[in-house]
Design a protein around this motif. Structure first.
Motif, PDB file in Angstrom:
ATOM      1  N   LEU A  90       0.703  -1.213   0.034  1.00  0.00           N
ATOM      2  CA  LEU A  90       0.071   0.037  -0.053  1.00  0.00           C
ATOM      3  C   LEU A  90       0.803   1.138  -0.090  1.00  0.00           C
ATOM      4  N   ALA A  91       2.008   1.276   0.559  1.00  0.00           N
ATOM      5  CA  ALA A  91       3.102   2.325   0.410  1.00  0.00           C
ATOM      6  C   ALA A  91       3.580   2.869  -0.973  1.00  0.00           C
ATOM      7  N   THR A  92       3.796   1.370  -1.610  1.00  0.00           N
ATOM      8  CA  THR A  92       4.487   1.470  -2.839  1.00  0.00           C
ATOM      9  C   THR A  92       3.209   1.947  -3.848  1.00  0.00           C
ATOM     10  N   TYR A  93       2.239   1.445  -3.943  1.00  0.00           N
ATOM     11  CA  TYR A  93       1.280   1.620  -4.647  1.00  0.00           C
ATOM     12  C   TYR A  93      -0.021   2.221  -4.101  1.00  0.00           C
ATOM     13  N   PRO A  94       0.022   3.540  -3.643  1.00  0.00           N
ATOM     14  CA  PRO A  94      -1.114   4.068  -2.840  1.00  0.00           C
ATOM     15  C   PRO A  94      -2.379   4.468  -3.928  1.00  0.00           C
ATOM     16  N   GLY A  95      -3.460   4.649  -3.133  1.00  0.00           N
ATOM     17  CA  GLY A  95      -4.652   4.784  -4.089  1.00  0.00           C
ATOM     18  C   GLY A  95      -5.392   3.604  -4.591  1.00  0.00           C
ATOM     19  N   ASN A  96      -4.679   2.571  -4.399  1.00  0.00           N
ATOM     20  CA  ASN A  96      -5.538   1.205  -4.767  1.00  0.00           C
ATOM     21  C   ASN A  96      -6.165   0.608  -3.664  1.00  0.00           C
ATOM     22  N   HIS A  97      -6.909  -0.496  -3.788  1.00  0.00           N
ATOM     23  CA  HIS A  97      -7.858  -0.829  -2.722  1.00  0.00           C
ATOM     24  C   HIS A  97      -7.670  -2.093  -2.142  1.00  0.00           C
ATOM     25  N   VAL A  98      -8.011  -2.496  -1.113  1.00  0.00           N
ATOM     26  CA  VAL A  98      -7.919  -3.877  -0.436  1.00  0.00           C
ATOM     27  C   VAL A  98      -9.078  -4.342   0.475  1.00  0.00           C
ATOM     28  N   VAL A  99      -9.458  -5.392   0.067  1.00  0.00           N
ATOM     29  CA  VAL A  99     -10.320  -6.007   0.887  1.00  0.00           C
ATOM     30  C   VAL A  99      -9.994  -7.514   1.143  1.00  0.00           C
ATOM     31  N   ALA A 100     -10.009  -7.699   2.498  1.00  0.00           N
ATOM     32  CA  ALA A 100      -9.574  -9.095   2.758  1.00  0.00           C
ATOM     33  C   ALA A 100     -10.396  -9.792   3.680  1.00  0.00           C
ATOM     34  N   ALA A 101     -10.361 -11.319   3.924  1.00  0.00           N
ATOM     35  CA  ALA A 101     -11.232 -12.023   4.549  1.00  0.00           C
ATOM     36  C   ALA A 101     -10.167 -12.687   5.413  1.00  0.00           C
ATOM     37  N   GLY A 102     -10.617 -12.412   7.009  1.00  0.00           N
ATOM     38  CA  GLY A 102      -9.674 -13.023   8.031  1.00  0.00           C
ATOM     39  C   GLY A 102     -10.337 -13.330   9.178  1.00  0.00           C
ATOM     40  N   PRO A 103      -9.730 -13.662  10.285  1.00  0.00           N
ATOM     41  CA  PRO A 103     -10.222 -14.275  11.365  1.00  0.00           C
ATOM     42  C   PRO A 103     -10.996 -13.101  12.270  1.00  0.00           C
ATOM     43  N   VAL A 104     -11.687 -13.664  13.183  1.00  0.00           N
ATOM     44  CA  VAL A 104     -12.321 -12.571  14.214  1.00  0.00           C
ATOM     45  C   VAL A 104     -11.219 -12.074  15.235  1.00  0.00           C
ATOM     46  N   ARG A 105     -10.243 -13.058  15.384  1.00  0.00           N
ATOM     47  CA  ARG A 105      -9.003 -12.761  16.413  1.00  0.00           C
ATOM     48  C   ARG A 105      -7.855 -13.251  15.716  1.00  0.00           C
ATOM     49  N   GLY A 106      -6.828 -12.651  16.327  1.00  0.00           N
ATOM     50  CA  GLY A 106      -5.530 -13.430  15.623  1.00  0.00           C
ATOM     51  C   GLY A 106      -4.974 -12.716  14.317  1.00  0.00           C
ATOM     52  N   TYR A 107      -5.328 -11.339  13.960  1.00  0.00           N
ATOM     53  CA  TYR A 107      -5.017 -10.669  12.523  1.00  0.00           C
ATOM     54  C   TYR A 107      -3.789  -9.760  13.069  1.00  0.00           C
ATOM     55  N   ASP A 108      -2.820 -10.135  13.691  1.00  0.00           N
ATOM     56  CA  ASP A 108      -1.646  -9.599  13.938  1.00  0.00           C
ATOM     57  C   ASP A 108      -1.102  -8.936  13.125  1.00  0.00           C
ATOM     58  N   GLY A 109      -1.135  -7.513  12.971  1.00  0.00           N
ATOM     59  CA  GLY A 109      -0.287  -6.682  12.154  1.00  0.00           C
ATOM     60  C   GLY A 109      -1.444  -5.930  11.062  1.00  0.00           C
ATOM     61  N   LEU A 110      -2.231  -6.625  10.649  1.00  0.00           N
ATOM     62  CA  LEU A 110      -3.025  -6.354   9.688  1.00  0.00           C
ATOM     63  C   LEU A 110      -3.865  -4.789   9.908  1.00  0.00           C
ATOM     64  N   ALA A 111      -4.430  -4.611  11.013  1.00  0.00           N
ATOM     65  CA  ALA A 111      -5.000  -3.176  11.383  1.00  0.00           C
ATOM     66  C   ALA A 111      -3.948  -2.266  11.273  1.00  0.00           C
TER      67      ALA A 111
END
Length: 799
Positions: free
Chosen positions: A255-276
């Motif tokens: 996201l830092a190298t290609y700003p302005g693009n968009h991301v939607v991911a699917a992940g766990p309720v708990r244990g998403y270390d670093g993603l936020a």
């Protein structure tokens, strides 16, 4: 010298002739220049058109391939394409960030007593909690992580978005102009690369055709450099906790190298270390309400009649009445996940149902694709996957002789990069592993918590075997202020046998928790979700007793629980509560409960509340009727014709929650035609809320010094706020001497700060006499724990 240049002779006639010839040539070039520029432009346009045609060809081919693949990424892909049966997915409306300087009012409504929880969503489906479509979630420009339990529809939501965006469907709003790239996290190779886009290209090439794979690098680089890319990243909830941080670091770099693009991911309720911290806002996927359940049943019935019934042998063809099947199923699918509903509906139409439990429907599903011998091999493979504790299990880790190719062809397994495998449906894989462990013995000293597939496997072991030892260990864990271990056991109640020896102890502990008014409301609300989902007959007795408790919060929880349990005997008590309880929130909760019960007496009482109740009760009655697609919708339409302006105003807010086009048309008509400005204003507000929801997905703000309200507080104190340590100290100052609203905002900010420095302040807030402080501190602690992998102590299991 002159002779060398001009020849043997140079005289005036030649000089004049040269001048004349130069003038003529200059005139010719001047006159021909526009023609030359036109020709040059024509040739340029031709080259551009050829390039666009080539690009359009690549674009069309890429989008076609993506749609074909995404249409098969769902449980019933063997018989239907996704588009034939898909229900548009939604996410639960996130709470707005706490801001003591806010001047605009929050949306009016009765559901403040039922806040959306990221980890428990049962009641959100019963009472139709506010939600956002994917287009609405993307409209604010934030990148987000869709969270939810196994089978809640996260992966299907990504596939749905991929299909709609690839087809440039206006339904997905801004995403219709983006180029979607749908990849699985297990296909990413995250070794050090100069360009983070290389990992995405390689993952996309893994699932593309050979002809398209060679074109992908230039194609994707072009669109991501133009800020038109949409990364749809699936499978993060399948990764082990230690596999998440590298993906988060890659996403942050991407996201830092290609700003302005968009991301939607699917992940766990708990244990998403670093993603936020990488910039993904966690949002919970919305459960299906009765409206979505009806929509799915209707689409399934139509698709079955059209595609499956004509292909059946004549001796198996029977007269199926989809309306009859749907009517029966609606009474038994409340609170089930999309995966569970799909399994039950498929079994009902196929006529191979083995019972009423989800495990019975899973067995019927597996029997359609696997022979008994194949089933046994698949269970061993699933157990290996869980014990390996990886998102993609290496093929070499499987038992020798495992028919991997056959299992991939059957749609059970999927090949990932670097000779790794994963289950096409992780929920099915977890069930198969549980079957194997329940019959062959569980591994000793295995940490079940902290990894979603293992937690799902343990859930099914509790349904199939005896987990008394584990439950006892969890119940002895009294040091966790979040009661995570107890709530884990409470989640097993939904599918556990009624005579499981550990069940009474868990029920008793959860019941004790929900009755304690000194515990945070959010914790008690989670306990209510668990009890409502347990389908335990004795639970309604507890709810009826709580309805007469002294503490208003206990009566609110009791009413919501009675509605979720469809306790018809509680209707008279709830009707009395709508008129006689001294607390407005309790009266409103009773209205919602009547809608949840949905019997004729309950709906008639709700209609009476809409006609004669006080303003807050009428509002709750209108919003409650929006939970009932049949009589409720009709009653709201009729209420618009009533003489009483408060009734019409309440009906307007009810219609704002009806997800039908006719409801918006009715609101727009009232906005113009109603004779009372109060009703017209309410209709304008409601219509505006439908077109532009007040809830937004906001990227978590990790730098406290950028919080506007904190800057304003510091200025009021005659100070400034600098990033880092000074901002932390200013937040600590707010907790010590700020107003109640500022303290609540500070607790909200702590949840996203990523620091453990405020542990003492949070513990103090959890012990506060102020209920709002306790509640805010609890949610803050939950948010702080969710990204990490802190879990209860590993539980040794019997071999």
């Amino acid at each position: 010298m002159w002779t060398a240049i001009f020849g043997w002779r140079f005289d005036w006639p030649e000089f004049i002739l040269g001048i004349a010839l130069g003038v003529v040539l200059a005139w010719v070039f001047t006159r021909a220049a526009p023609l030359g520029r036109g020709a040059f432009k024509w040739f340029g346009l031709q080259f551009q058109q050829v390039g666009e045609n080539l690009t359009a060809g690549a674009t069309d081919r890429y989008r076609t391939e993506l749609v074909i693949r995404a249409e098969t990424l769902h449980l019933a892909r063997a018989i239907f394409a996704l588009d034939e049966i898909a229900v548009p997915p939604h996410i639960l409306a996130p709470a707005p960030p706490a801001d003591p300087t806010r001047t605009d009012p929050l949306p009016e409504g009765s559901l403040a007593l039922l806040p959306n929880l990221p980890d428990w969503t049962y009641l959100a489906g019963v009472y139709r909690a506010p939600s956002l479509s994917l287009a609405e979630a993307l409209s604010n420009g934030a990148n987000f992580l869709i969270t939810g339990e196994v089978g809640s529809g996260k992966s299907t939501a990504l596939a749905y978005l991929a299909v709609r965006a690839a087809n440039r469907d206006p339904e997905v709003g801004l995403a219709a102009g983006w180029v979607p790239v749908l990849v699985h996290a297990a296909d990413l190779r995250l070794e050090q690369r100069r360009d983070p886009l290389d990992a995405l290209i390689a993952a996309a090439q893994h699932v593309a055709s050979s002809g398209m794979a060679s074109r992908l690098p230039s194609y994707l680089r072009l669109h991501f450099r133009q800020q038109r890319g949409l990364l749809l990243l699936d499978g993060l909830d399948e990764l082990a906790p230690e596999e998440i941080p590298p993906v988060a670091a890659w996403l942050e770099s991407f996201l830092a190298t290609y700003p302005g693009n968009h991301v939607v991911a699917a992940g766990p309720v708990r244990g998403y270390d670093g993603l936020a911290r990488a910039g993904l806002a966690p949002v919970a996927i919305a459960p299906w309400t009765e409206h979505e359940q009806r929509q799915f049943l209707s689409r399934w019935g139509s698709a079955w009649q059209k595609s499956i019934l004509p292909s059946l042998p004549k001796n198996r063809m029977v007269d199926l009445d989809p309306a009859l099947i749907s009517g029966w199923l609606l009474g038994v699918v409340r609170g089930l996940t999309p995966l569970e509903i799909t399994l039950r509906v498929w079994a009902a139409y196929a006529g191979d149902s083995r019972g009423h439990r989800t495990s019975d429907n899973l067995d019927a599903y597996l029997a359609r694709f696997l022979s008994p011998d194949e089933r046994q091999i698949t269970e061993v493979t699933a157990m290996t996957w869980i014990q390996e504790r990886q998102g993609g299990v290496p093929e070499r880790a499987l038992h020798r002789g495992t028919p991997v190719s056959d299992m991939v062809e059957a749609g059970v397994l999927v090949r990932r990069r670097e000779a790794r495998l994963s289950f096409f449906q992780p929920g099915v894989g977890a069930y198969l592993a549980a079957r194997g462990f329940a019959s062959g013995g569980m591994p000793s000293d295995f940490a079940w918590e902290g990894w979603t597939p293992a937690e799902s496997t343990l859930h099914w072991i509790a349904a199939l075997g005896d987990v008394t030892a584990i439950a006892e260990q969890h119940l002895r864990n009294n040091n966790d202020p979040l009661s995570s271990a107890l709530l884990t056991c409470a989640g097993w109640l939904k599918d556990a046998p009624a005579k499981a020896p550990w069940r009474p102890y868990v029920l008793r502990a959860v019941a004790s928790l929900i009755q304690d008014p000194n515990r945070p409301y959010g914790l008690r609300l989670r306990a209510l979700h668990a009890l409502a989902a347990a389908h335990e007959a004795t639970v309604v007795i507890l709810f009826r007793r709580l309805l007469t408790a002294d503490e208003p919060s206990s009566r609110i929880l009791a009413a919501l629980g009675l509605g979720a349990a469809r306790d018809e005997e509680a209707v008279p008590a709830l009707l009395q509560a709508t008129t006689q309880d001294r607390e407005l929130f309790v009266r409103q909760a009773a209205c919602l409960a009547l809608a949840g019960i949905g019997t004729q007496p309950a709906l008639e009482g709700l209609g009476q509340a809409l006609l004669t109740g006080d303003e807050g009760v009428r509002l709750a009655a209108g919003e409650g009727l929006a939970c009932h697609p049949d009589e409720g919708y009709a009653m709201l339409r009729d209420a618009l014709e009533m003489d009483n302006l408060l009734t019409r105003r309440a009906a307007v807010f009810g219609l704002a929650r009806v997800p039908e086009a006719w409801a918006l048309e009715a609101l727009e008509k009232v906005q113009v035609d109603d004779g009372q400005w109060v009703v017209r204003g309410a209709a304008a507000e409601a219509a505006g809320r439908r077109k532009n929801p007040p809830w937004k997905v906001v990227t978590p703000l990790h730098e406290l010094a950028e919080l506007p309200w904190l800057v304003a507080y510091a200025a009021r104190e005659g100070l400034g706020v600098a990033p880092g340590r000074p901002a932390l100290e200013m937040l600590r100052r707010v907790l010590a001497s700020g107003t109640t609203e500022e303290k609540l905002a500070a607790l909200d900010a702590i949840a996203w700060s990523g620091t453990e420095e405020f542990a003492l302040e949070l513990d103090a807030a959890l012990q506060s006499d102020d209920q709002h402080m306790r509640d805010a501190a609890f949610e803050s602690r939950w948010r702080m724990a969710a990204p990490g992998t802190a879990t209860p102590a590993e539980v040794p299991l019997p071999g």
